[in-house]
Design a protein around this motif. Sequence first.
Motif, PDB file in Angstrom:
ATOM      1  N   THR A 247       0.833  -1.195   0.000  1.00  0.00           N
ATOM      2  CA  THR A 247       0.000   0.000   0.000  1.00  0.00           C
ATOM      3  C   THR A 247       0.871   1.248   0.000  1.00  0.00           C
ATOM      4  OG1 THR A 247      -1.793  -1.132   1.172  1.00  0.00           O
ATOM      5  CG2 THR A 247      -1.735   1.272   1.319  1.00  0.00           C
ATOM      6  N   HIS A 248       0.504   2.215  -0.827  1.00  0.00           N
ATOM      7  CA  HIS A 248       1.261   3.465  -0.914  1.00  0.00           C
ATOM      8  C   HIS A 248       1.113   4.268   0.378  1.00  0.00           C
ATOM      9  CE1 HIS A 248       2.990   7.145  -2.462  1.00  0.00           C
ATOM     10  NE2 HIS A 248       1.853   7.801  -2.263  1.00  0.00           N
ATOM     11  N   VAL A 249       2.232   4.694   0.931  1.00  0.00           N
ATOM     12  CA  VAL A 249       2.214   5.533   2.134  1.00  0.00           C
ATOM     13  C   VAL A 249       3.020   6.802   1.872  1.00  0.00           C
ATOM     14  CG1 VAL A 249       1.963   3.579   3.711  1.00  0.00           C
ATOM     15  CG2 VAL A 249       4.249   4.440   3.171  1.00  0.00           C
ATOM     16  N   ASN A 250       2.703   7.819   2.647  1.00  0.00           N
ATOM     17  CA  ASN A 250       3.494   9.037   2.659  1.00  0.00           C
ATOM     18  C   ASN A 250       3.820   9.349   4.115  1.00  0.00           C
ATOM     19  OD1 ASN A 250       4.746  11.498   1.730  1.00  0.00           O
ATOM     20  ND2 ASN A 250       3.321  11.471   0.004  1.00  0.00           N
ATOM     21  N   ILE A 251       4.554  10.410   4.352  1.00  0.00           N
ATOM     22  CA  ILE A 251       5.086  10.623   5.693  1.00  0.00           C
ATOM     23  C   ILE A 251       4.954  12.061   6.160  1.00  0.00           C
ATOM     24  CG2 ILE A 251       6.795   8.771   5.552  1.00  0.00           C
ATOM     25  CD1 ILE A 251       8.900  10.918   4.930  1.00  0.00           C
ATOM     26  N   SER A 252       5.107  12.224   7.470  1.00  0.00           N
ATOM     27  CA  SER A 252       5.523  13.500   8.029  1.00  0.00           C
ATOM     28  C   SER A 252       6.988  13.312   8.378  1.00  0.00           C
ATOM     29  CB  SER A 252       4.710  13.855   9.274  1.00  0.00           C
ATOM     30  OG  SER A 252       5.059  12.993  10.352  1.00  0.00           O
ATOM     31  N   GLY A 253       7.768  14.363   8.285  1.00  0.00           N
ATOM     32  CA  GLY A 253       9.197  14.189   8.513  1.00  0.00           C
ATOM     33  C   GLY A 253       9.870  15.428   9.063  1.00  0.00           C
ATOM     34  N   VAL A 254      11.149  15.270   9.380  1.00  0.00           N
ATOM     35  CA  VAL A 254      11.947  16.346   9.951  1.00  0.00           C
ATOM     36  C   VAL A 254      13.294  16.383   9.245  1.00  0.00           C
ATOM     37  CG1 VAL A 254      12.848  14.837  11.783  1.00  0.00           C
ATOM     38  CG2 VAL A 254      12.859  17.330  12.105  1.00  0.00           C
ATOM     39  N   ALA A 255      13.832  17.569   9.094  1.00  0.00           N
ATOM     40  CA  ALA A 255      15.172  17.735   8.529  1.00  0.00           C
ATOM     41  C   ALA A 255      15.886  18.849   9.275  1.00  0.00           C
ATOM     42  CB  ALA A 255      15.094  18.063   7.039  1.00  0.00           C
ATOM     43  N   MET A 256      17.206  18.732   9.382  1.00  0.00           N
ATOM     44  CA  MET A 256      18.004  19.782   9.997  1.00  0.00           C
ATOM     45  C   MET A 256      18.445  20.767   8.919  1.00  0.00           C
ATOM     46  SD  MET A 256      21.531  19.579  12.293  1.00  0.00           S
ATOM     47  CE  MET A 256      20.825  18.391  13.451  1.00  0.00           C
ATOM     48  N   THR A 257      18.282  22.049   9.175  1.00  0.00           N
ATOM     49  CA  THR A 257      18.656  23.050   8.187  1.00  0.00           C
ATOM     50  C   THR A 257      20.174  23.117   8.044  1.00  0.00           C
ATOM     51  OG1 THR A 257      18.779  24.872   9.772  1.00  0.00           O
ATOM     52  CG2 THR A 257      16.628  24.429   8.766  1.00  0.00           C
ATOM     53  N   LYS A 258      20.594  23.585   6.891  1.00  0.00           N
ATOM     54  CA  LYS A 258      22.030  23.671   6.594  1.00  0.00           C
ATOM     55  C   LYS A 258      22.743  24.604   7.556  1.00  0.00           C
ATOM     56  CE  LYS A 258      25.160  24.503   2.695  1.00  0.00           C
ATOM     57  NZ  LYS A 258      25.220  24.865   1.245  1.00  0.00           N
ATOM     58  N   SER A 259      22.055  25.646   8.005  1.00  0.00           N
ATOM     59  CA  SER A 259      22.698  26.663   8.846  1.00  0.00           C
ATOM     60  C   SER A 259      22.294  26.572  10.310  1.00  0.00           C
ATOM     61  CB  SER A 259      22.347  28.058   8.313  1.00  0.00           C
ATOM     62  OG  SER A 259      20.942  28.253   8.311  1.00  0.00           O
TER      63      SER A 259
END
Length: 335
Positions: A247-259
Amino acid sequence: MNLRLAVSALALAATAAPALAEEVNIYSYRQPELIQPLTDAFTEATGIKVNVAFLEKGMVERLQAEGSRSPADLIFTVDISRLAAAVDAGLTQPVDSEMLRANVPDAYHDPGGHWWGLTTRARIVYASKDRVDPSEVTTYEDLADPKWQGRICTRSGTHEYTVALVSAVIHHHGEEAAKAWLEGVKANLARKPQGNDRAQVKAIWSGECDISLGNTYYMGKMLEDAEQAEWANSVNVLFPTFEGAGTHVNISGVAMTKSAPNKDNALKMMEFLTSKEAQEIYAAANYEYPIAPGSEPVELVQGWGAFTADDVNLMTIASHSAAALRLVEEVDFDG
């Protein structure tokens, strides 16, 4: 004497000045009420203050404009396309953490470590309880079958949720087959694509169509509303799969900014967010599925049934986004 007085004054000012607070700054596309329980729990556990700026749109543009002066340490968002857009714009930095790798399955984080998934939602079929036998809906490919002519409702083909699903079709079957699938689904539409996922369920309830595409969490959201609960109770939640896959899923996510100016604190928060405790808090707030080992969705979500998620890495899906949008426009899906 003047020099000694000046030195004494500076020393006194230094001791009187408050220490800089430990903090972490977040730019978020997720609504404040969804992440407040998480930020409160993190601060209670670590003593680190969390500052959140909620953005409705324009996160990439804002980060680009701020450049190295940006106060943002982390970005919170939903949908793989938005996470990939931040990475492609060069606004994130790779993060490698044993805890993150232990808590986040390979399919739900960037192979290069630029983003990490937190919760998932399945792209499912809402089907009329009165007019559709659940056994009729088994695959996404089946939605192009002429048996559904005049019976499908969906939101715009250019919406990120639709683009992600079409991208998954491209991954599994190639562009030519994906175009044929889009043409088949378009031929089966009961009306021009419009509205959000809840609007499609309302259309089923009112008899305009029999099935629609939607994200799982909208069922929970509709059941919270007295009027919309009637719509929700008129449909079944069905989990189609791709042929030979899941089944196709999508997400909530987090990323750290470059700065990120508070990099250490940002990493602590990322690790906290993938813990079992935080995962269940986050998932419960929006009727989503936590992904940390041993974590469980709330009872209502479990009641919708079990499913096997497609295990392709979502960054691979995102790589087809441009082609998916092009195909949507070529078949004039929204026309």
